[in-house]
Design a protein around this motif. Structure first.
Motif, PDB file in Angstrom:
ATOM      1  N   MET A 109       0.845  -1.189   0.000  1.00  0.00           N
ATOM      2  CA  MET A 109       0.000   0.000   0.000  1.00  0.00           C
ATOM      3  C   MET A 109       0.881   1.240   0.000  1.00  0.00           C
ATOM      4  O   MET A 109       1.792   1.368   0.821  1.00  0.00           O
ATOM      5  CB  MET A 109      -0.924   0.002   1.218  1.00  0.00           C
ATOM      6  CG  MET A 109      -1.903   1.169   1.243  1.00  0.00           C
ATOM      7  SD  MET A 109      -3.107   1.042   2.605  1.00  0.00           S
ATOM      8  CE  MET A 109      -2.062   1.371   4.017  1.00  0.00           C
ATOM      9  N   GLY A 110       0.599   2.159  -0.881  1.00  0.00           N
ATOM     10  CA  GLY A 110       1.372   3.378  -0.967  1.00  0.00           C
ATOM     11  C   GLY A 110       0.913   4.438   0.013  1.00  0.00           C
ATOM     12  O   GLY A 110      -0.199   4.364   0.558  1.00  0.00           O
ATOM     13  N   ASP A 111       1.763   5.436   0.220  1.00  0.00           N
ATOM     14  CA  ASP A 111       1.424   6.538   1.110  1.00  0.00           C
ATOM     15  C   ASP A 111       0.146   7.245   0.672  1.00  0.00           C
ATOM     16  O   ASP A 111      -0.670   7.648   1.507  1.00  0.00           O
ATOM     17  CB  ASP A 111       2.562   7.561   1.144  1.00  0.00           C
ATOM     18  CG  ASP A 111       3.791   7.049   1.882  1.00  0.00           C
ATOM     19  OD1 ASP A 111       3.952   5.818   1.972  1.00  0.00           O
ATOM     20  OD2 ASP A 111       4.578   7.880   2.363  1.00  0.00           O
ATOM     21  N   ASP A 112      -0.009   7.414  -0.664  1.00  0.00           N
ATOM     22  CA  ASP A 112      -1.176   8.125  -1.163  1.00  0.00           C
ATOM     23  C   ASP A 112      -2.470   7.382  -0.824  1.00  0.00           C
ATOM     24  O   ASP A 112      -3.491   8.007  -0.500  1.00  0.00           O
ATOM     25  CB  ASP A 112      -1.070   8.331  -2.672  1.00  0.00           C
ATOM     26  CG  ASP A 112      -0.924   7.021  -3.444  1.00  0.00           C
ATOM     27  OD1 ASP A 112      -0.410   6.033  -2.854  1.00  0.00           O
ATOM     28  OD2 ASP A 112      -1.313   6.976  -4.634  1.00  0.00           O
ATOM     29  N   VAL A 113      -2.410   6.057  -0.865  1.00  0.00           N
ATOM     30  CA  VAL A 113      -3.590   5.257  -0.531  1.00  0.00           C
ATOM     31  C   VAL A 113      -3.906   5.375   0.955  1.00  0.00           C
ATOM     32  O   VAL A 113      -5.071   5.524   1.344  1.00  0.00           O
ATOM     33  CB  VAL A 113      -3.365   3.776  -0.916  1.00  0.00           C
ATOM     34  CG1 VAL A 113      -4.554   2.917  -0.476  1.00  0.00           C
ATOM     35  CG2 VAL A 113      -3.154   3.647  -2.417  1.00  0.00           C
ATOM     36  N   ALA A 114      -2.882   5.327   1.790  1.00  0.00           N
ATOM     37  CA  ALA A 114      -3.090   5.456   3.240  1.00  0.00           C
ATOM     38  C   ALA A 114      -3.705   6.811   3.579  1.00  0.00           C
ATOM     39  O   ALA A 114      -4.622   6.907   4.399  1.00  0.00           O
ATOM     40  CB  ALA A 114      -1.773   5.269   3.980  1.00  0.00           C
ATOM     41  N   ARG A 115      -3.218   7.858   2.933  1.00  0.00           N
ATOM     42  CA  ARG A 115      -3.750   9.198   3.202  1.00  0.00           C
ATOM     43  C   ARG A 115      -5.193   9.319   2.710  1.00  0.00           C
ATOM     44  O   ARG A 115      -6.015   9.986   3.347  1.00  0.00           O
ATOM     45  CB  ARG A 115      -2.868  10.257   2.536  1.00  0.00           C
ATOM     46  CG  ARG A 115      -1.466  10.300   3.108  1.00  0.00           C
ATOM     47  CD  ARG A 115      -0.612  11.381   2.453  1.00  0.00           C
ATOM     48  NE  ARG A 115       0.793  11.179   2.766  1.00  0.00           N
ATOM     49  CZ  ARG A 115       1.358  11.469   3.932  1.00  0.00           C
ATOM     50  NH1 ARG A 115       0.618  11.987   4.900  1.00  0.00           N
ATOM     51  NH2 ARG A 115       2.643  11.249   4.143  1.00  0.00           N
ATOM     52  N   PHE A 116      -5.508   8.674   1.579  1.00  0.00           N
ATOM     53  CA  PHE A 116      -6.875   8.696   1.068  1.00  0.00           C
ATOM     54  C   PHE A 116      -7.825   8.000   2.033  1.00  0.00           C
ATOM     55  O   PHE A 116      -8.919   8.502   2.328  1.00  0.00           O
ATOM     56  CB  PHE A 116      -6.935   8.025  -0.303  1.00  0.00           C
ATOM     57  CG  PHE A 116      -8.315   7.983  -0.896  1.00  0.00           C
ATOM     58  CD1 PHE A 116      -8.908   9.135  -1.394  1.00  0.00           C
ATOM     59  CD2 PHE A 116      -9.026   6.795  -0.934  1.00  0.00           C
ATOM     60  CE1 PHE A 116     -10.188   9.101  -1.935  1.00  0.00           C
ATOM     61  CE2 PHE A 116     -10.300   6.745  -1.472  1.00  0.00           C
ATOM     62  CZ  PHE A 116     -10.890   7.913  -1.977  1.00  0.00           C
ATOM     63  N   ILE A 117      -7.414   6.840   2.562  1.00  0.00           N
ATOM     64  CA  ILE A 117      -8.236   6.113   3.539  1.00  0.00           C
ATOM     65  C   ILE A 117      -8.467   6.978   4.773  1.00  0.00           C
ATOM     66  O   ILE A 117      -9.574   7.035   5.313  1.00  0.00           O
ATOM     67  CB  ILE A 117      -7.562   4.783   3.925  1.00  0.00           C
ATOM     68  CG1 ILE A 117      -7.551   3.824   2.738  1.00  0.00           C
ATOM     69  CG2 ILE A 117      -8.267   4.140   5.124  1.00  0.00           C
ATOM     70  CD1 ILE A 117      -6.758   2.553   2.984  1.00  0.00           C
ATOM     71  N   LEU A 118      -7.414   7.671   5.199  1.00  0.00           N
ATOM     72  CA  LEU A 118      -7.535   8.504   6.397  1.00  0.00           C
ATOM     73  C   LEU A 118      -8.514   9.655   6.176  1.00  0.00           C
ATOM     74  O   LEU A 118      -9.296   9.997   7.084  1.00  0.00           O
ATOM     75  CB  LEU A 118      -6.160   9.058   6.785  1.00  0.00           C
ATOM     76  CG  LEU A 118      -6.112   9.947   8.028  1.00  0.00           C
ATOM     77  CD1 LEU A 118      -6.556   9.165   9.258  1.00  0.00           C
ATOM     78  CD2 LEU A 118      -4.704  10.496   8.238  1.00  0.00           C
ATOM     79  N   THR A 119      -8.521  10.254   4.989  1.00  0.00           N
ATOM     80  CA  THR A 119      -9.412  11.399   4.747  1.00  0.00           C
ATOM     81  C   THR A 119     -10.869  10.980   4.648  1.00  0.00           C
ATOM     82  O   THR A 119     -11.765  11.766   4.969  1.00  0.00           O
ATOM     83  CB  THR A 119      -9.014  12.133   3.454  1.00  0.00           C
ATOM     84  OG1 THR A 119      -9.095  11.228   2.342  1.00  0.00           O
ATOM     85  CG2 THR A 119      -7.609  12.693   3.553  1.00  0.00           C
TER      86      THR A 119
END
Length: 240
Positions: free
Chosen positions: A192-202
């Motif tokens: 999982m990339g950083d961008d995906v983790a940040r999207f899940i968080l938002t």
């Protein structure tokens, strides 16, 4: 998920209780963030300079239950038997569930606020603390508030709750939550990339347990669909 079965003696009957301990609730997949000292002290508990009694408290979702279960796994790895007792699940039983628990090197009592205010349970907890101290055992307690703010009526029990170290488990800031998601994904073997983790968080829940549950769901969905965990896939899967 591992389980420990205990025989609980009730008047005129005997019940067998299955207490579940998450196999993945370990220090290795706990992102400490501002709580590094807490993790350090839980591990240090088994050294000659460690504190045998530790009280953790924090809001729902900050990871107190994870830490208690991780401490049990850690103790078992060192050859020490332990027991994890979620008191919110045991409150319906007699306080006899605590009988003889002091025979184990580590007793972890979670959600103690679920039984405070109950005279029978408070008395039983008071005596258990004394027995653990007499046997030089180890005790971990977790609650949703500080020892003096969880509704204990028995003065002697209040004093026992403040015997050792007390730590507030702090919630993670958003950047720490991203790192926690990435760590949990890595431990699951999930790319999982950083961008995906940040999207899940938002878009996802704000508490860590909710985020981890969502990650588990997405992991299963990606395996089932044989798709990588990408933002477009998440949007489709969760209708975001």
């Amino acid at each position: 998920m591992t389980q420990e079965n205990m025989a609980i003696v009730e008047p005129q009957q005997q019940l067998t209780l299955s207490v579940a301990i998450r196999d993945d609730a370990r220090f290795a997949n706990y992102y400490a963030g501002p709580n590094e000292q807490v993790v350090h002290e839980l591990q240090r508990q088994w050294t000659t300079h460690g504190e045998p009694f530790i009280f953790l408290w924090g809001a729902n979702g900050v990871g107190c239950s994870h830490l208690l279960q991780a401490a049990c796994h850690y103790a078992e790895g060192l050859g020490h038997q332990s027991v994890y007792l979620p008191l919110d699940e045991l409150a319906e039983y007699s306080s006899a569930v605590l009988d003889s628990m002091e025979q184990l090197p580590l007793v972890a009592l979670d959600n103690i606020q679920a039984v405070t205010g109950n005279p029978e349970w408070e008395e039983a907890l008071f005596h258990l603390f004394n027995r653990i101290r007499d046997r030089q055992g180890h005790l971990l307690i977790a609650a949703d508030n500080s020892p003096k703010s969880i509704g204990v009526n028995l003065p002697d029990l209040v004093s026992r709750l403040t015997w050792g170290m007390t730590y507030q488990v702090e919630p993670l800031e958003d950047e720490d939550k991203v790192q926690a998601l990435l760590l949990r994904a890595k431990r699951r073997g999930l790319n999982m990339g950083d961008d995906v983790a940040r999207f899940i968080l938002t878009r996802g829940p704000r508490d860590m347990q909710g985020l981890f549950d969502l990650l588990d769901k997405l992991d299963q969905a990606s395996l089932s669909a044989q798709r990588k965990l990408t933002i477009p896939f998440i949007k489709t899967e969760l209708d975001w």
